[in-house]
Write a protein that holds these residues in place. Structure first.
Motif, PDB file in Angstrom:
ATOM      1  N   LEU A 164      -7.318   8.003 -15.043  1.00 54.92           N
ATOM      2  CA  LEU A 164      -8.750   7.373 -14.919  1.00 54.92           C
ATOM      3  C   LEU A 164      -9.167   6.590 -15.001  1.00 54.92           C
ATOM      4  CD1 LEU A 164     -11.343   8.796 -13.840  1.00 54.92           C
ATOM      5  CD2 LEU A 164     -12.039   9.112 -16.114  1.00 54.92           C
ATOM      6  N   LYS A 165      -7.656   5.717 -16.128  1.00 54.24           N
ATOM      7  CA  LYS A 165      -8.206   4.669 -17.228  1.00 54.24           C
ATOM      8  C   LYS A 165      -7.601   3.636 -15.706  1.00 54.24           C
ATOM      9  CE  LYS A 165      -7.852   5.208 -21.819  1.00 54.24           C
ATOM     10  NZ  LYS A 165      -6.846   5.537 -22.859  1.00 54.24           N
ATOM     11  N   VAL A 166      -6.538   3.657 -15.494  1.00 50.78           N
ATOM     12  CA  VAL A 166      -6.212   2.850 -14.357  1.00 50.78           C
ATOM     13  C   VAL A 166      -6.997   2.648 -12.873  1.00 50.78           C
ATOM     14  CG1 VAL A 166      -3.980   3.039 -12.413  1.00 50.78           C
ATOM     15  CG2 VAL A 166      -3.620   3.431 -14.886  1.00 50.78           C
ATOM     16  N   LEU A 167      -7.650   4.201 -12.565  1.00 48.78           N
ATOM     17  CA  LEU A 167      -8.660   3.871 -11.109  1.00 48.78           C
ATOM     18  C   LEU A 167      -9.371   3.125 -11.529  1.00 48.78           C
ATOM     19  CD1 LEU A 167      -7.920   8.018 -10.359  1.00 48.78           C
ATOM     20  CD2 LEU A 167      -7.003   5.917  -9.417  1.00 48.78           C
ATOM     21  N   ARG A 168     -10.485   3.347 -12.967  1.00 50.04           N
ATOM     22  CA  ARG A 168     -11.157   2.497 -13.202  1.00 50.04           C
ATOM     23  C   ARG A 168     -11.042   1.616 -13.496  1.00 50.04           C
ATOM     24  NH1 ARG A 168     -14.021   6.629 -17.769  1.00 50.04           N
ATOM     25  NH2 ARG A 168     -14.960   8.410 -16.325  1.00 50.04           N
ATOM     26  N   SER A 169     -10.000   0.723 -13.622  1.00 51.64           N
ATOM     27  CA  SER A 169      -9.312  -0.526 -13.958  1.00 51.64           C
ATOM     28  C   SER A 169      -9.383  -1.073 -12.388  1.00 51.64           C
ATOM     29  CB  SER A 169      -8.542  -1.195 -14.910  1.00 51.64           C
ATOM     30  OG  SER A 169      -7.209  -0.460 -14.298  1.00 51.64           O
ATOM     31  N   GLY A 170      -9.294  -0.630 -11.884  1.00 53.39           N
ATOM     32  CA  GLY A 170      -9.459  -1.206 -10.413  1.00 53.39           C
ATOM     33  C   GLY A 170      -7.887  -2.429  -9.905  1.00 53.39           C
ATOM     34  N   GLU A 171      -6.863  -1.656 -10.437  1.00 55.20           N
ATOM     35  CA  GLU A 171      -5.601  -2.439 -11.280  1.00 55.20           C
ATOM     36  C   GLU A 171      -5.267  -1.958  -9.539  1.00 55.20           C
ATOM     37  OE1 GLU A 171      -3.422  -1.519 -13.697  1.00 55.20           O
ATOM     38  OE2 GLU A 171      -5.020  -2.879 -14.621  1.00 55.20           O
ATOM     39  N   GLU A 172      -4.761  -0.926  -8.737  1.00 47.45           N
ATOM     40  CA  GLU A 172      -4.764  -0.183  -7.802  1.00 47.45           C
ATOM     41  C   GLU A 172      -5.822  -0.429  -6.798  1.00 47.45           C
ATOM     42  OE1 GLU A 172      -1.565  -0.040  -7.990  1.00 47.45           O
ATOM     43  OE2 GLU A 172      -0.432  -0.074  -9.924  1.00 47.45           O
ATOM     44  N   ASN A 190       3.436   5.883 -22.170  1.00 44.92           N
ATOM     45  CA  ASN A 190       3.591   4.499 -22.424  1.00 44.92           C
ATOM     46  C   ASN A 190       3.147   3.628 -20.938  1.00 44.92           C
ATOM     47  OD1 ASN A 190       2.771   5.064 -24.647  1.00 44.92           O
ATOM     48  ND2 ASN A 190       5.454   5.037 -24.969  1.00 44.92           N
ATOM     49  N   GLY A 191       4.719   4.038 -19.833  1.00 45.70           N
ATOM     50  CA  GLY A 191       4.744   3.320 -18.889  1.00 45.70           C
ATOM     51  C   GLY A 191       3.526   3.032 -18.107  1.00 45.70           C
ATOM     52  N   LYS A 192       3.957   2.296 -16.928  1.00 43.27           N
ATOM     53  CA  LYS A 192       3.061   2.508 -15.589  1.00 43.27           C
ATOM     54  C   LYS A 192       2.707   3.573 -15.526  1.00 43.27           C
ATOM     55  CE  LYS A 192       1.675  -0.483 -13.035  1.00 43.27           C
ATOM     56  NZ  LYS A 192       2.482  -1.499 -11.548  1.00 43.27           N
ATOM     57  N   VAL A 193       1.537   4.259 -14.552  1.00 42.37           N
ATOM     58  CA  VAL A 193       1.467   5.078 -13.822  1.00 42.37           C
ATOM     59  C   VAL A 193       2.183   5.156 -12.432  1.00 42.37           C
ATOM     60  CG1 VAL A 193      -0.504   7.192 -12.884  1.00 42.37           C
ATOM     61  CG2 VAL A 193      -0.470   6.063 -15.205  1.00 42.37           C
ATOM     62  N   PRO A 194       2.900   5.702 -11.683  1.00 42.63           N
ATOM     63  CA  PRO A 194       3.023   5.204 -10.620  1.00 42.63           C
ATOM     64  C   PRO A 194       2.408   5.839  -9.609  1.00 42.63           C
ATOM     65  CG  PRO A 194       4.232   7.184 -11.177  1.00 42.63           C
ATOM     66  CD  PRO A 194       3.531   7.232 -12.608  1.00 42.63           C
ATOM     67  N   VAL A 195       2.192   5.196  -7.926  1.00 46.36           N
ATOM     68  CA  VAL A 195       1.534   5.014  -7.385  1.00 46.36           C
ATOM     69  C   VAL A 195       1.130   6.121  -6.483  1.00 46.36           C
ATOM     70  CG1 VAL A 195       0.536   3.607  -5.586  1.00 46.36           C
ATOM     71  CG2 VAL A 195       1.852   2.134  -6.857  1.00 46.36           C
ATOM     72  N   GLU A 196       2.579   6.631  -6.532  1.00 44.38           N
ATOM     73  CA  GLU A 196       2.574   8.271  -6.334  1.00 44.38           C
ATOM     74  C   GLU A 196       1.604   9.405  -6.629  1.00 44.38           C
ATOM     75  OE1 GLU A 196       5.133   6.035  -6.188  1.00 44.38           O
ATOM     76  OE2 GLU A 196       6.190   7.393  -7.345  1.00 44.38           O
ATOM     77  N   HIS A 197       1.094   8.906  -7.852  1.00 44.06           N
ATOM     78  CA  HIS A 197       0.108   9.814  -8.814  1.00 44.06           C
ATOM     79  C   HIS A 197      -1.351   9.907  -8.578  1.00 44.06           C
ATOM     80  CE1 HIS A 197       4.063  10.347 -11.615  1.00 44.06           C
ATOM     81  NE2 HIS A 197       4.118  11.286 -10.771  1.00 44.06           N
ATOM     82  N   LEU A 198      -1.345   8.343  -8.769  1.00 39.58           N
ATOM     83  CA  LEU A 198      -2.675   8.483  -7.494  1.00 39.58           C
ATOM     84  C   LEU A 198      -3.590   9.200  -6.417  1.00 39.58           C
ATOM     85  CD1 LEU A 198      -2.852   3.932  -8.243  1.00 39.58           C
ATOM     86  CD2 LEU A 198      -3.752   6.220 -10.176  1.00 39.58           C
ATOM     87  N   ASP A 199      -3.491  10.389  -6.934  1.00 38.05           N
ATOM     88  CA  ASP A 199      -3.892  10.984  -5.432  1.00 38.05           C
ATOM     89  C   ASP A 199      -4.447  12.281  -5.570  1.00 38.05           C
ATOM     90  OD1 ASP A 199      -2.672  11.542  -2.947  1.00 38.05           O
ATOM     91  OD2 ASP A 199      -1.440  13.608  -4.163  1.00 38.05           O
TER      92      ASP A 199
END
Lengths: 381, 358
Positions: free
Chosen positions: A45-53, A19-28
């Protein structure tokens, strides 16, 4: 497992929070490569696709391939594809499609013309149609609340107890329970209500063919859903309109599935009458033969198939099976034969050893008889 | 199925721009022609016949009618007559002979408000029993019509007095496998799905899928009911296995969400009931295949039969347009041929290949 791996796994387990936010370390790359949790990967994948980070096209495709590896049918991997056009197909392929379509157009023109020029058979058709439904009935949309609301039995007075007939009461309760209990489940077989013959004699040939094909298709669908009895019913309908080889063959297969050997045999025979040497029918007849213990006849059919199609895998397989059984049977038969003669020969004898002797005698007698017979024939010709 | 070439391809064969809003498109049975129904900008209704010829859709006939036409069906006509039944914005049910479309063959003031949906059964050799037409309307009622009876419906499914009327968005016939049995399924804007048994004149089953039901369809009309697909407003669709009905659990179902927008249509392939196409609000088409489970029913803890749903597999998906695809129709005669219309005022003829190998 090394200590390092253990730690990283532990970390993974600890931080997963759907439910929480994906930590940046996991976008690796490293993390994604090791992640085995489909749900969490989806999230990444959703976070990556959204371009938030930030936008990392390589990482996105990397994550997609990882997800595909774990769950090839994942919804997130469904991408919008532009529609295929003639240009994106090879010339041959498109040519084939166009030719096919052209043929159909011409054919349907002819059908349409023939339909237009047909005399209207209204009267005959009308006779076949059931009457108009009881006019203007209306149904309340809301579910009728429990139709069988149980009436609470009133307390009886003492006098009434005197007249109490236990048996009668028990009977009543029994009958109640059987009639009023809602059927807990309705299993829709409806087979008994399905007509297995259709009268289509009033239809034009073309329409008959259409109808027969459709009934056959319905049979095929039921067959695929393993409703073999229903499949047989639809094949029978198709056959009643227009007997075709395919419908007979398919019905035979469905009968085989239900182990109705006799019916299957009938269908096979009918096909072979219509088209001697029909491979499917031969194969199916062979199956019936093997299942009814007639291995030699089965082998014969299979050899006929293999003459036409030497590489037919089904025939090869069935033949090897049949031959095995034939061998087994041969052995059993031999034993049986000996025994049979043995019983015939030594009727009334009770000594075990004598029995065997008698049997042997019998066999020898037969062999001699045959040889005599053969030599006699030889000399005569 | 691993190589991409073995997958069915959805090919755009013909694309035709129209000068009106098209709501429905239907193949004329036993022909290479289709009909488009719609609404001219000036507020009148229109029916157009196109013929597929040499890779083009050629206009054969155009008829203008006073009221915009919302929906049509050939389901209740004979192959010889091929009369189309239509529902319009004013609640009129009309049956037209498009050879001479000036006067309707049959006409009834069916509903007080727009007829959203129409379906037919008993014609074209599909479905045993009498030819009947079902209409669903914004006035909350579903009515069944027999073309042999003028003016009044043969059955009427309406909310009881005082109940709020729900907008009926879709109707579909099914279970017409002999002369007596027949069901009609209706979907409403509040997510209600109701299955009416026309033989017993009763509500057989109902459920709610939480979002407006845009389209329902039986996998086949003319068999002992087998499956039903219902699509919804937020992009989900549900496949119900209708073979085993549990008294409390009802029918087993599987749901799938692939469209990111409303699924406007679902249509089963006439040649294979386990393949169906859904059309979405973002102009996309998805082709699905239903796979049966190993056992279609099991015993629950009380020993009562309960259905087991299968799975759905996506075979192919494409994006055709940016606007919703409002209608979709498979050719009954040619496997893989289909026509669809979208709100960008476009009608398209598509070819879906390799349907017989999946």
């Amino acid at each position: 497992m090394t200590a390092e791996e253990f730690v990283s796994l532990q970390n993974q387990g600890a931080v997963i929070d759907y439910n929480g936010k994906v930590p940046v370390e996991h976008l690796d790359y490293g993390y994604i490569e090791k992640c085995k949790d489909v749900k969490y990967l989806e999230k990444i994948l959703k976070v990556l696709r959204s371009g938030e980070e930030g936008i990392y096209p390589d990482l996105i495709s990397f994550c997609e391939t990882r997800l595909e590896l774990l769950d090839p049918k994942n919804r997130l991997l469904i991408t919008d594809k532009p529609v295929t056009t003639a240009a994106s197909l090879s010339k041959d392929e498109w040519g084939q499609i166009v030719d096919d379509l052209k043929m159909w157009q011409e054919e349907s023109k002819k059908t349409e013309d023939s339909l237009k020029h047909q005399p209207l058979l209204n009267d005959i058709i009308k006779e076949n149609i059931p009457p108009i439904r009881g006019s203007n009935q209306s149904v309340d949309i809301q579910q009728k609340q429990n139709k069988n609301h149980c009436k609470r039995p009133l307390p009886r007075d003492y006098q009434e107890w005197d007249k109490f007939d236990v048996e009668k009461e028990c009977e009543q309760i029994d009958s109640n329970s059987s009639t009023t209990s809602d059927t807990p489940a309705i299993v829709n077989t409806g087979l008994s209500k399905l007509r297995t013959t259709l009268d289509a004699s009033f239809l034009a040939e073309r329409e008959q063919l259409n109808l027969a094909t459709r009934e056959k298709d319905k049979g095929n669908e039921a067959f695929r859903a393993k409703d073999y009895e229903e499949a047989i019913a639809y094949y029978s309908r198709s056959i009643s309109i227009l007997p075709t080889i395919i419908a007979h063959n398919n019905r035979a297969q469905a009968e085989i599935k239900l182990k109705h050997w006799n019916n299957a045999m009938k269908d096979c025979q009918r096909v072979l009458k219509m088209e001697p040497g029909n491979i499917k029918a031969l194969l199916r007849r062979a199956t019936v033969y093997t299942n009814t213990g007639r291995f030699e006849t089965a082998a014969e059919d299979l050899r006929t198939v293999l003459k036409q199609e030497p590489q037919n895998p089904a025939a090869l397989k069935l033949l090897s099976e049949t031959e095995l059984k034939l061998q087994d049977e041969g052995m059993i038969k031999k034993k049986r034969k000996g025994k049979k003669i043995l019983i015939e020969e030594v009727d009334g004898d009770d000594g075990h050893n004598e029995k065997r002797q008698g049997g042997l005698k019998g066999e020898i007698f037969w062999v001699l008889y045959i040889i005599n017979h053969l030599s006699h024939n030889l000399y005569n010709t | 199925m691993s190589s991409p070439l073995a997958k069915p391809q959805i090919i755009a064969h013909i694309q035709k721009s129209l000068n009106y809003t098209v709501f429905d498109s239907k193949w004329i049975p036993c022909s290479a022609k289709f009909v488009c129904l719609g609404n001219f900008a000036r507020g009148t209704g229109v029916m157009q016949i196109y013929e597929v010829q040499h890779g083009e859709a050629q206009l054969v006939k155009e008829v203008e009618k006073p009221k915009p036409i919302k929906c049509g069906t050939y389901g209740a006509t004979s192959l010889q007559q091929r009369h189309i039944a239509t529902g319009d914005f004013d609640g009129n049910l009309n049956i037209w002979n498009l050879e001479s479309p000036e006067v309707a063959v049959y006409s009834a003031k069916a509903h007080k408000e727009i007829i959203n949906c129409i379906d037919g059964v008993g014609g074209l050799g599909i479905g045993d029993g009498a030819p009947e037409i079902a209409t669903g309307s914004r006035d909350g009622t579903v009515k069944i019509w027999d073309p042999r009876q003028r003016d009044t419906p043969v059955a009427n499914m309406e909310p009881i007095e005082g109940e709020t009327k729900r907008d009926c968005w879709t109707v579909a016939f099914g279970h017409a496998f002999n002369d007596q049995d027949r069901c009609v399924c209706a979907g409403y804007d509040n997510g209600d799905i109701k299955l009416f048994d026309l033989r017993n004149m009763s509500l057989r089953w109902e459920t709610n899928i939480k979002n407006g039901v845009c389209c329902v369809e039986f996998d086949r009309k003319d068999i002992n009911m087998n499956k039903l697909v219902a699509t919804s407003l937020e992009g989900k669709f549900h496949v119900f296995d209708l073979r085993t009905q549990h008294s409390t659990k009802g029918f087993a179902s599987v749901s799938e969400k692939a469209h990111k927008s409303t699924i406007w249509q679902v249509k089963h392939l006439p040649q294979n009931r386990d393949i169906f196409m859904t059309a979405g609000g973002a102009g996309n088409l998805h082709l699905w295949k239903y796979e049966y489970p190993a056992q279609r029913s099991k015993k629950d803890s009380d020993g009562v039969d309960v259905g087991v749903a299968g799975t759905v597999n996506l075979l192919q998906n494409v994006t055709l347009s940016t606007q919703p695809i409002a209608s979709l129709d498979w050719s009954p005669d040619k496997q893989g041929l289909c026509v669809c219309s979208s709100f960008d005022q476009c009608v398209r003829v598509l070819i879906v290949t390799k349907l017989n190998v999946v």
